[in-house]
Design a protein around this motif. Sequence first.
Motif, PDB file in Angstrom:
ATOM      1  N   GLU B 184       0.836  -1.178  -0.072  1.00 36.18           N
ATOM      2  CA  GLU B 184       0.086   0.030   0.126  1.00 36.18           C
ATOM      3  C   GLU B 184       0.961   1.260   0.054  1.00 36.18           C
ATOM      4  N   THR B 185       1.970   1.313   0.747  1.00 33.16           N
ATOM      5  CA  THR B 185       2.632   2.575   0.940  1.00 33.16           C
ATOM      6  C   THR B 185       3.522   2.580  -0.486  1.00 33.16           C
ATOM      7  N   LEU B 186       4.029   1.437  -0.820  1.00 35.06           N
ATOM      8  CA  LEU B 186       4.741   1.454  -1.959  1.00 35.06           C
ATOM      9  C   LEU B 186       4.003   2.168  -2.987  1.00 35.06           C
ATOM     10  N   GLN B 187       2.707   1.810  -3.132  1.00 34.74           N
ATOM     11  CA  GLN B 187       1.963   2.085  -4.371  1.00 34.74           C
ATOM     12  C   GLN B 187       1.573   3.573  -4.115  1.00 34.74           C
ATOM     13  N   THR B 188       1.472   4.018  -2.976  1.00 38.87           N
ATOM     14  CA  THR B 188       0.890   5.387  -2.731  1.00 38.87           C
ATOM     15  C   THR B 188       1.918   6.426  -2.330  1.00 38.87           C
ATOM     16  N   GLU B 189       2.759   6.000  -1.916  1.00 45.04           N
ATOM     17  CA  GLU B 189       3.683   7.219  -1.412  1.00 45.04           C
ATOM     18  C   GLU B 189       5.003   7.395  -2.129  1.00 45.04           C
ATOM     19  N   PRO B 190       5.310   8.275  -2.877  1.00 42.83           N
ATOM     20  CA  PRO B 190       6.220   8.336  -3.653  1.00 42.83           C
ATOM     21  C   PRO B 190       7.723   8.640  -3.030  1.00 42.83           C
ATOM     22  N   GLN B 191       7.433   8.857  -1.775  1.00 41.66           N
ATOM     23  CA  GLN B 191       8.795   9.049  -0.892  1.00 41.66           C
ATOM     24  C   GLN B 191       9.582   7.987  -0.696  1.00 41.66           C
ATOM     25  N   VAL B 192       8.965   6.842  -0.930  1.00 41.98           N
ATOM     26  CA  VAL B 192       9.404   5.510  -0.499  1.00 41.98           C
ATOM     27  C   VAL B 192      10.036   4.633  -1.660  1.00 41.98           C
ATOM     28  N   ILE B 193      11.160   4.394  -1.880  1.00 42.39           N
ATOM     29  CA  ILE B 193      11.375   3.505  -3.099  1.00 42.39           C
ATOM     30  C   ILE B 193      11.969   2.296  -2.247  1.00 42.39           C
ATOM     31  N   LEU B 194      11.771   1.112  -2.805  1.00 40.71           N
ATOM     32  CA  LEU B 194      12.157  -0.293  -2.357  1.00 40.71           C
ATOM     33  C   LEU B 194      13.488  -0.751  -3.376  1.00 40.71           C
ATOM     34  N   LEU B 195      14.722  -0.886  -2.738  1.00 35.98           N
ATOM     35  CA  LEU B 195      15.539  -1.606  -3.805  1.00 35.98           C
ATOM     36  C   LEU B 195      15.882  -2.847  -2.652  1.00 35.98           C
ATOM     37  N   GLY B 196      15.596  -3.719  -3.362  1.00 41.44           N
ATOM     38  CA  GLY B 196      15.500  -5.038  -2.600  1.00 41.44           C
ATOM     39  C   GLY B 196      16.562  -5.995  -3.183  1.00 41.44           C
ATOM     40  N   THR B 197      16.739  -7.298  -2.390  1.00 37.56           N
ATOM     41  CA  THR B 197      17.630  -8.199  -3.027  1.00 37.56           C
ATOM     42  C   THR B 197      17.034  -9.785  -2.790  1.00 37.56           C
ATOM     43  N   ALA B 198      17.145 -10.615  -3.322  1.00 38.01           N
ATOM     44  CA  ALA B 198      16.621 -11.925  -3.007  1.00 38.01           C
ATOM     45  C   ALA B 198      17.727 -12.983  -3.483  1.00 38.01           C
ATOM     46  N   THR B 199      17.458 -14.043  -2.919  1.00 40.08           N
ATOM     47  CA  THR B 199      18.578 -14.938  -3.338  1.00 40.08           C
ATOM     48  C   THR B 199      18.014 -16.026  -4.545  1.00 40.08           C
ATOM     49  N   SER B 200      16.630 -15.716  -4.632  1.00 41.37           N
ATOM     50  CA  SER B 200      16.030 -16.535  -5.772  1.00 41.37           C
ATOM     51  C   SER B 200      14.648 -15.787  -5.913  1.00 41.37           C
ATOM     52  N   ARG B 201      14.027 -16.158  -7.132  1.00 46.04           N
ATOM     53  CA  ARG B 201      12.818 -15.565  -7.479  1.00 46.04           C
ATOM     54  C   ARG B 201      11.801 -16.185  -6.795  1.00 46.04           C
ATOM     55  N   PHE B 202      11.791 -15.692  -5.533  1.00 46.88           N
ATOM     56  CA  PHE B 202      10.613 -16.628  -4.458  1.00 46.88           C
ATOM     57  C   PHE B 202       9.277 -16.655  -5.279  1.00 46.88           C
ATOM     58  N   GLU B 203       8.502 -17.688  -4.989  1.00 43.76           N
ATOM     59  CA  GLU B 203       7.379 -17.994  -5.555  1.00 43.76           C
ATOM     60  C   GLU B 203       6.425 -16.685  -5.513  1.00 43.76           C
ATOM     61  N   ARG B 204       6.423 -15.913  -4.333  1.00 37.86           N
ATOM     62  CA  ARG B 204       5.330 -15.096  -4.253  1.00 37.86           C
ATOM     63  C   ARG B 204       5.527 -14.004  -5.220  1.00 37.86           C
ATOM     64  N   LEU B 205       6.634 -13.791  -5.587  1.00 37.38           N
ATOM     65  CA  LEU B 205       6.877 -12.665  -6.425  1.00 37.38           C
ATOM     66  C   LEU B 205       5.980 -12.905  -7.999  1.00 37.38           C
ATOM     67  N   ASP B 206       5.809 -14.088  -8.186  1.00 37.14           N
ATOM     68  CA  ASP B 206       4.823 -14.712  -9.305  1.00 37.14           C
ATOM     69  C   ASP B 206       3.725 -15.149  -9.289  1.00 37.14           C
ATOM     70  N   ASP B 207       3.217 -15.018  -8.021  1.00 33.77           N
ATOM     71  CA  ASP B 207       1.686 -15.442  -7.757  1.00 33.77           C
ATOM     72  C   ASP B 207       0.905 -14.392  -7.887  1.00 33.77           C
ATOM     73  N   LEU B 208       0.031 -14.505  -8.808  1.00 38.23           N
ATOM     74  CA  LEU B 208      -0.878 -13.543  -8.972  1.00 38.23           C
ATOM     75  C   LEU B 208      -1.767 -12.999  -7.853  1.00 38.23           C
ATOM     76  N   ARG B 209      -1.871 -13.835  -6.882  1.00 37.38           N
ATOM     77  CA  ARG B 209      -2.671 -13.758  -5.669  1.00 37.38           C
ATOM     78  C   ARG B 209      -1.832 -12.885  -4.522  1.00 37.38           C
ATOM     79  N   GLU B 210      -0.514 -12.746  -4.796  1.00 34.78           N
ATOM     80  CA  GLU B 210       0.353 -12.210  -3.560  1.00 34.78           C
ATOM     81  C   GLU B 210       0.813 -10.562  -4.056  1.00 34.78           C
ATOM     82  N   PRO B 211       0.964  -9.958  -2.826  1.00 29.31           N
ATOM     83  CA  PRO B 211       1.257  -8.588  -2.983  1.00 29.31           C
ATOM     84  C   PRO B 211       2.102  -8.152  -3.977  1.00 29.31           C
TER      85      PRO B 211
END
Lengths: 408, 876
Positions: B184-211
């Motif tokens: 919600e914050t990432l979508q609505t607050e332009p002051q916040v940018i997330l630069l993340g890392t992950a060791t793999s393309r974890f499943e929730r990234l590609d699950d249509l039901r996940e945020p």
Amino acid sequence: MKSVTGPWVSGEDFFDRENELQILDQRVRDGNHVLLTGQRRMGKTSIAMELGRRLQADEWGFLFADVEGATGPEDVIAVIAEAVYPIRSISSRFAKAMHRWFTESIEEISAYDFRLKVRAGLSEETWQQHGGTLLRYCADLANPVLLVLDELPIFLKRMLRQKGGRQKVDEFLSWLRGLLQQFSGGSFVLMVSGSIGLTPLVRRLGISDRINYFYPFQLGPWNREVTIECLNRLAENSTVKVDSGVANAVYERLDTGIPHQVQFFFARLTDHALMHSQDRVAVEDVDDVYHNDLLGPAGQNYLVHYESRLIDGLGDDQDLTIAMEILAEASTKDVFTLEAQRQLGRLYLPIVDNAPDRISEVLDILEHEGYIEACGGGRRFTSRLLKDWWAARFGNNHVPIERRGPVR
Amino acid sequence: MDSVQDRMIRKFNPGTFQSDEEVIRQFTVRERELGIVLDVLRGNIKTPSCQHVLMVAPRGRGKTMLLARVAAELRAENELSRKMLPVRFMEESHEVFDIADFWLETLFYLSKEIVRSDPDLARELQTVHADLTGQWRGEFLAERARAAVLDASDKLGRKLVLMIENMQTLCDDVDEDFGWQLRETLQTEPQVILLGTATSRFERLDDLREPFFGLFRMLDLKPLDAEACRRLWQVVSGDDVSERRIRPLQILTGGNPRLLVIVAEFAGHRSLRKLMEELVSLVDDHTEYFRGHLEALPPTERRVYLAAMDLWQPSSTSEIAARARMDVRSVSSLLGRLIDRGVVMAQGTGRKRLYSAAERLYSIYYKVRRERGEAAIVHYLIRFMSMFYTKQELVTMADTFRMEAAGFPIIKEGLDRARAEIPHFGYLYDHAVSSVAEPEPSSMGFSKSSLSDLSQRQQLLFRISPKWIEGNILYLSGNYDAAIPVYASIVEEFGRIKIPDVEILVAMASVSIGHIYDRKGDYDVAIASYDEMIERFGKSTEPRVKVTVAACLVNKGTTQCHQGDLESAINTIENVVKQYETDAMTQMREVVARALLTLGTFKGQLGKRAEEIESYDEVINRFSSDTKDAVQVFVANAMTNKSVVLIECGDFEEALVACEAVESRYGGTGEPELMASVVRAMLNVGNIHMQKGDHQNAIAIFNRIVEDYDKVESVEVQIYITRTLIIKTLYFIELGKSEDALSTCEKLERRLQDGGKAQNSEELGFAWVKVMALLLHSQEQDALASFNSIYHDFDPVNEAALSMMQSGVSDMIVLGVSEREVLDVLQSDERKAQALSPIIVAMKMRLGETVRAPAEVIEVAEDVMRTMEEKSNRRT
């Protein structure tokens, strides 16, 4: 127009959707509350934002509230309050109405504090009253107001999981319906947007009437021309040169115009060029990126979820079997024809009650969930990517329906 | 050159307790990815809806380094830093369990970040943080912390770039609403940018039901390519290496920068071959690192991970389950967790899904440790790579011999061999023996009483000389283990005696001990022996002892080179030159000439061609006018070595001048060693003509070598004649002259049958050229029979045999042999097949077979295939 994969876009980055905007604009101006649905990443938020931007230019008030993080109606009201904050005439008035919670003047606090203080003043007992007040203040404005409640189904689903969830959902939707019915003359319009799920959710709860006042509008993918135009526009603004045939080749591969997929493909193409020290994206790179990135290991998860989502969504084993039959046929034969539908009905008649009806229901679900879409000869996959993957995954053992005997 | 300290690159937690300047300096690779991230951030400056980025890659691929580099950029003086502020979370966000914790952590790290630039606000935020954390049961904690963060961003007038590592574990550990609330914050607050890392393309990234579905711009950090590996290697080791040399290290580390830095730091200035040989030592040195990684895994996951590593090739769930002795369902879910941790990679889908360890060296570590150094499959692969990649890009059988003829040290038999390998052995041996031979041979049977009539010196020499001769005979007969105690007894018994003639023999015995240990591969012991000798005799003023000390130092340098420590080796040799270059004694001049020649070869091994040539020129300039043949041998060899470098640099004309100078200068000599040098130079002249395509002159010179030197009774010269005939045959093969090739080959065969001199490598070389000549002559079955016989005698541990097998098989393929039949032969012996696995895999792939093998083997096989194709293209 810049390449964007993920956030909503507006203004110069917003592309096309002129027909959709025209319809929505007209509906809103006519005072209709709108239920905007569509697959995720289809661009619902972007079109809502763009509509709001255009309405604002016409002196409308525009409030956008993303309620996906809300855990109860109190949070929803607080999020709306944050959206209202810049409209001082309302926020000051509302702060006075909740004076117990506001020791400072409205000028002294930020929008985030405003939301926080409103939230602090809300409880299970008071949210309806304060929420009603807030929306009424909005409706009282001299100019009409559009409020977008984005991702409402996610909030409702979350609330449904709570103790007494069904009742809470009913209460919230009933409250909203009751309140909106009080506003007449188009002074306050609500647009609820969210990916698939709201209609089936209320249907499941037996409260479909709570949302029957909404004008439903489903957002679909871009057509071929728009997709190619979008890709060409992205290419014009890219630092990497893009060959002229690339846009066409991308559409050939995707065979659909889901904005996020189009943007994602384009970003992958330019990344591919940068990572290989190429100063341009060539047509032959499209196949490379399609196979290695989209169909490759990185893209696999995305596609695998279409499979697991189907298993979750179709709890009934027979429905699942029928769905797999339909999708395997559509992936290997390009189209699931009406003749194949009739034949499948005959094949499953001995083992499934009302087989033709069940097949129709499954087709509806598959269509609603964005797997397939109607086309001239029957139904086909909405996405070439998904079709190719499905054919590779399940097509090998599939015997075309017209060549089969009855199922035993 | 930068100091080692300067070159140290942080392998873990880059950016922590490091200055931004240091991070920027150490950031050597991933510039393109940095460019992409910075472009995204620039695009976020004015937008009301920010693009968030997720960098995905397994452990060690450089995610943290890239984050640290982006943070450094955001702190530098530029447009971005005026608009954005980095907020770096700790690598493992252990403190985050829900959205309230998340915003509290953000507040905490934000206050740290601005402590210098805005101490007042930092203090304020710290107070808010302390206040909020103290009210952990308070209401609306998340909202309050979030509001504090967003307010701070407004006050600073900068967007906050939240840098969060291991997003997949963060998402695992938090409550189920966390994702949507953050979104919600990432979508609505332009002051916040997330630069993340992950060791793999974890499943929730590609699950249509996940945020997080479709929320991020994904940036895959791919394994480093050879060029990037080369650059990183250069920064860490200080050595500028070719892509060919870096390729095996790229394969073994899987292009993983962290592992590459570990190997580079270990490498020092070792030659590639030494480095590969000592890879197991590297594993030993880093056992704690590898083990620590294993121990960090929960026991059941560890069990599955170990099974995957032990299988060492992409394996199915059921194969891993069978190896782990666990049920398939549990293994399947544990593999999912291991993928999320980034320690296992998956490829394919459904039942075809295969799993393997993500970091390559771990499998090697595990196999080597588990099998206590007997992991033949690992050793064979390393040996194969060591041979395959140390040679030039397109090695043909002919090249193998050309290179050997040109660049390798002279190897002789019997005493000649000892003379060549122990510097000044001949001189010292002859002089020492003559000096102890005062008692006439007839007097060797003197009784004890008559011994007493001799001087003390004579008595001592009488006692020491039989031991010395015994030691030498044992050494020359290759009985090293027996020779050592004999030499040691000389040192022990006579070590304290200060009579010069005795001292020299003791000194030489000490050198011999070191030399034997060197030959046995016990380099540390060898160096210790040399050091002991230098310590004992270093201050001696006795000229012959001084020469032996100098020679000992050269030997020490050679052993250091064998050890792979080229930096120390060069240092040692340079000191010899510096210390003894003004000594006018003939034998010392010989040592200095040898030292300079050796120095040149060491520089060559480091790829420093200009410095190598400088060393050879130094030998030529300093010693050309020396009247001693023994010194002239080094001059001739320096001239020939120089020509080899010039050939490698493609300067054929200069190379020709250098070689012809050897012939014109020493052509009339009767000294066998010099004659060998002349033949070697002539052989190079032939090679140059060959490479220039001047067939007539090439063949003419090969013929002249045989005609002019066929009768010379020198083992070394005779070996060169054998080589000349091998090269001539190969040349005819290259030219497609099947009749000439076969007849030269037959001549060579008759010569060898008549007792012509050859070493094993020449005999093996002959066997291979015979296969090629027969193939070219369309006698495929005869050729395959000969190949079968080579394979029958093939010793996988013999480097020359392995090298010839590598180039020979591809040459056969180029000549159109039935690949299926060759493959059948190669697979007929399990142990030999293991040693040749990359060739076998390459051939299977060429034949369209589906191959499952360790990723390292597959990549080497692909290079083998590429070499075959290039050879083939070159021929057509």
